[in-house]
Enzyme design. Structure first.
Site, PDB file in Angstrom:
ATOM      1  CD  GLN A 129      67.184  49.078 -26.617  1.00 33.18           C
ATOM      2  OE1 GLN A 129      67.559  49.066 -25.443  1.00 33.18           O
ATOM      3  NE2 GLN A 129      66.090  48.451 -26.986  1.00 33.18           N
ATOM      4  CG  ASP A 130      73.151  48.039 -30.695  1.00 30.76           C
ATOM      5  OD1 ASP A 130      74.025  48.187 -29.817  1.00 30.76           O
ATOM      6  OD2 ASP A 130      73.199  47.132 -31.544  1.00 30.76           O
TER       7      ASP A 130
END
Length: 292
Positions: free
Chosen positions: A194-195
């Site tokens: 998610q990054d």
């Protein structure tokens, strides 16, 4: 024994929260323990790390490495497990791990230039090649995207109120509605990050480009491109955001509507942190809701 390291300005926010001050207080002791355990020669601190203390290091045989001491937040809890799962295929290798100290010894990318420094079209092509290699079937110990998204839905209204209602209520309602629809209708579950923005892909020698700093979840593939769609590293404008959405979904065979929905939901959830509002995140949500 303790080892002192300069705390970069990017970590100054930790001094404002009790848990951050506690972590900073034990850092010299943990740093010394890592140096002793792995017989490291320490180099300079990386000044731009926002959540961890990250230093260049060398192993006894001269192999370049990176020592990372993580602030104990939930997002990075399973970074070591993600790197172990990828085993160096498209991502940096995990060389050693001390879970009790949240300490990771990682392969160093040389020369280490970020993908964000390349032209946007070239950078998107690199990601299109990398991502399918990272979509590994996964389960425990990783948090599920469903559970993570449920937390966003729950926290969004309170965060919005505490921050002084910094954006329109309609954005909040739209994000929560989209997440409620997306969570139960996901496709195959794989390891997603998610990054994964362009600043977290570095030029290396073993492979041309390697992913660093994963914040792993288990969820559908459509979620994995969200940080790239919203990220300002490759251009911050309505046209740039929509272009990334279009190209990544088309070339990776992803459902565009679902990618758009996940981008709106997570971007708004991440638009407020520690009471600080990130206006660029809010702008991306408006652009996708109003003009797409």
């Amino acid at each position: 024994m303790t080892v002192d390291a300069e705390i970069p300005e990017a970590l100054d926010w930790l001094r404002r929260v009790p848990a951050g001050r506690e972590w900073l207080a034990v850092l010299p002791e943990r740093l010394a323990a890592c140096v002793e355990r792995w017989s490291l020669r320490l180099g300079p601190v990386y000044p731009r790390s926002l959540v961890s203390l990250v230093l260049a290091a060398e192993l006894p045989d001269g192999t370049p490495a990176v020592l990372k001491l993580q602030y104990p937040d939930g997002d990075s809890e399973h970074e070591a497990a993600a790197l172990a799962t990828w085993a160096g295929d498209g991502a940096v290798r995990l060389l050693a791990h001390a879970p009790a100290w949240r300490a990771l010894l990682i392969e160093r990318c040389v020369p280490g230039d970020p993908l964000s420094g390349r032209p946007a079209e070239e950078a998107l092509g690199v990601v299109v090649d990398l991502l399918p290699r990272l979509w590994r079937p996964a389960g425990a110990p990783f948090t599920s995207l469903a559970d993570e998204a449920a937390g966003w839905v729950e926290r969004l209204p309170g965060n919005w109120e505490r921050a002084g209602r910094p954006y329109e209520r309609r954005l909040l309602d739209a994000a929560r509605d989209l997440l409620a629809d997306l969570v139960p209708t996901q496709g195959d579950q794989v390891l997603v990050n998610q990054d994964l923005h362009a600043g977290n892909v570095l030029r290396a020698g073993r492979e041309p480009w390697l992913v660093i700093d994963p914040k792993p979840l288990v969820g559908e593939r459509e979620f994995s491109v969200v940080p790239l769609v919203r990220g300002a590293e490759l251009g911050h404008s309505p046209a740039a955001v929509r272009h990334r959405l279009d190209r990544l979904t088309a070339e990776l065979g992803l459902d565009r509507k679902r990618v758009r929905g996940w981008t709106i939901g997570q971007t708004l959830a991440w638009s407020i942190g520690e009471g600080q509002v990130f206006p660029r995140q809010v702008e991306v949500v408006r652009w996708l809701l109003d003009g797409d």
